[in-house]
Motif scaffolding. Structure first.
Motif, PDB file in Angstrom:
ATOM      1  N   ARG A   1     -34.018 166.656 174.221  1.00 11.89           N
ATOM      2  CA  ARG A   1     -34.672 165.353 174.344  1.00 11.89           C
ATOM      3  C   ARG A   1     -36.177 165.554 174.299  1.00 11.89           C
ATOM      4  O   ARG A   1     -36.719 166.431 174.977  1.00 11.89           O
ATOM      5  N   VAL A   2     -36.874 164.765 173.484  1.00 13.25           N
ATOM      6  CA  VAL A   2     -38.316 164.944 173.296  1.00 13.25           C
ATOM      7  C   VAL A   2     -39.053 163.671 173.693  1.00 13.25           C
ATOM      8  O   VAL A   2     -38.513 162.565 173.633  1.00 13.25           O
ATOM      9  N   GLU A   3     -40.316 163.843 174.072  1.00 14.62           N
ATOM     10  CA  GLU A   3     -41.172 162.714 174.426  1.00 14.62           C
ATOM     11  C   GLU A   3     -42.231 162.544 173.346  1.00 14.62           C
ATOM     12  O   GLU A   3     -42.932 163.493 172.999  1.00 14.62           O
TER      13      GLU A   3
ATOM     14  N   ASP B   1     -31.224 156.899 168.550  1.00 13.66           N
ATOM     15  CA  ASP B   1     -30.343 157.709 167.704  1.00 13.66           C
ATOM     16  C   ASP B   1     -30.615 159.207 167.837  1.00 13.66           C
ATOM     17  O   ASP B   1     -29.694 160.024 167.714  1.00 13.66           O
ATOM     18  N   LEU B   2     -31.879 159.557 168.070  1.00 12.25           N
ATOM     19  CA  LEU B   2     -32.284 160.962 167.974  1.00 12.25           C
ATOM     20  C   LEU B   2     -32.611 161.615 169.306  1.00 12.25           C
ATOM     21  O   LEU B   2     -33.044 162.763 169.347  1.00 12.25           O
ATOM     22  N   GLY B   3     -32.444 160.885 170.401  1.00  7.66           N
ATOM     23  CA  GLY B   3     -32.690 161.480 171.710  1.00  7.66           C
ATOM     24  C   GLY B   3     -34.154 161.681 172.013  1.00  7.66           C
ATOM     25  O   GLY B   3     -34.593 162.781 172.350  1.00  7.66           O
ATOM     26  N   ALA B   4     -34.940 160.618 171.891  1.00  5.69           N
ATOM     27  CA  ALA B   4     -36.378 160.698 172.162  1.00  5.69           C
ATOM     28  C   ALA B   4     -36.784 159.618 173.154  1.00  5.69           C
ATOM     29  O   ALA B   4     -36.147 158.568 173.246  1.00  5.69           O
ATOM     30  N   GLU B   5     -37.836 159.888 173.886  1.00  3.53           N
ATOM     31  CA  GLU B   5     -38.447 158.900 174.771  1.00  3.53           C
ATOM     32  C   GLU B   5     -39.816 158.545 174.202  1.00  3.53           C
ATOM     33  O   GLU B   5     -40.591 159.433 173.843  1.00  3.53           O
ATOM     34  N   LEU B   6     -40.108 157.249 174.115  1.00  2.00           N
ATOM     35  CA  LEU B   6     -41.352 156.790 173.502  1.00  2.00           C
ATOM     36  C   LEU B   6     -42.324 156.263 174.547  1.00  2.00           C
ATOM     37  O   LEU B   6     -41.921 155.639 175.531  1.00  2.00           O
ATOM     38  N   ARG B   7     -43.603 156.487 174.294  1.00  7.06           N
ATOM     39  CA  ARG B   7     -44.671 155.940 175.127  1.00  7.06           C
ATOM     40  C   ARG B   7     -45.670 155.263 174.193  1.00  7.06           C
ATOM     41  O   ARG B   7     -46.289 155.908 173.353  1.00  7.06           O
TER      42      ARG B   7
END
Length: 308
Positions: free
Chosen positions: A39-41, A67-73
């Motif tokens: 998981r990426v930020e 879909d891709l396992g990311a966290e957005l800021r």
């Protein structure tokens, strides 16, 4: 005797199955299923004013993150000097161990200087190509500039006054569109004027005004409606306000592309770069939409992505 042996064998098998079931219940689920991608930020850096026309791209970004396992800021600049502020904001994201960033450049030169020998987080740019970024997602700027100029040349006399709105002079994408339009108009016999600030006074007496991103296009349509003799308004990029003006005739034509796809692709490439994979630049197809064509079947998915 044989019957007793068969029953004993059945009991052994059932016992083994029961034992296997008990063991499986004791093992954590995470050990039973193969691990997914890390998981990426990802930080999304917007310019001042971008958030007003960014809703569709944001939907694409959020879907890609799911879909891709990311966290957005999402981070929007507030300072007038966007270029310096954006560079400093990007530095802080690296210091906070964010995995990657998607940036709409406020000042391409300032961003390029930062990315020269940059050892921080991977960067993917939207709208403007910047040296040092892992990838770019956007359109063919020179082609879009030519398309807009050709619309003007087909609708206005060469003696007419044509304004080119330079709303974001530090951004390579809109600047390339402007330069391409200017050269095409000059070749066609026009004498286009570059305008850094759109006002009713500046638009009065103009035959046409060209804008090269949706923020200034919205502004030009609103100002043209206040003119005694409204100029024809052309531009690149769409928003809800731009679509409404195309419906009512406030905008003569706009070049549209899928902001949803742009957002999705930008986050997907940023996620790939964050995981050490190859990020690839993506060029989006564009479509010319003229006044009154907003409900054409071919344009609906582009202009009304939420309802299509």
């Amino acid at each position: 005797m044989k019957q007793k042996g068969y029953r004993a064998w059945q009991m052994v098998v059932l016992g083994l199955l029961a034992a296997a079931m008990v063991v499986s219940l004791m093992i954590p689920e995470s050990l039973l299923t193969p691990p997914g991608p890390k998981r990426v930020e990802i930080s999304i850096l917007l310019r001042q004013g971008d958030s007003e026309v960014f809703s569709t791209a944001r939907q694409g970004m959020e879907q890609a993150a799911e879909d891709l396992g990311a966290e957005l800021r999402f981070l929007t600049l507030e300072a007038e000097d966007d270029g310096i502020s954006q560079v400093e904001l990007l530095r802080r994201q690296a210091e906070m161990d964010v995995d990657a960033a998607v940036v709409i450049p406020a000042d391409c030169t300032a961003l390029e200087q930062l990315l020269d020998d940059w050892q921080g987080l991977p960067v993917v740019t939207l709208e403007s190509q910047v040296a040092g970024a892992q990838a770019f997602v956007g359109i063919d700027d020179e082609a879009v500039g030519r398309m807009l100029a050709q619309q003007v040349a087909g609708s206005c006399p060469a003696s007419g006054r044509v304004l080119l709105a330079d709303a974001f002079p530090g951004c390579a994408g809109p600047s390339r569109r402007l330069e391409s339009a200017k050269q095409t108009l000059k070749t066609a016999g026009f004498a286009p004027e570059v305008c850094s600030e759109l006002t009713v006074e500046a638009l009065e007496g103009a035959a046409a005004v060209l804008c090269f991103e949706p923020v200034s296009l919205e502004q030009a349509a609103a100002l043209a409606a206040q003119c005694e003799a409204a100029p024809l308004v052309y531009g690149a990029g769409v928003s809800a306000s731009v679509v409404a003006s195309l419906e009512t005739g406030g905008i003569a034509a706009a070049i549209a592309w899928s902001d949803y796809a742009a957002g999705y692709l930008a986050v997907s490439q940023a996620a790939a770069a964050a995981r050490g994979e190859q990020a690839e630049s993506q060029t989006l197809p564009v479509t010319l939409v003229k006044e009154g064509e907003t409900y054409d079947k071919d344009h609906q998915k582009l202009l009304y992505p939420v309802f299509s």
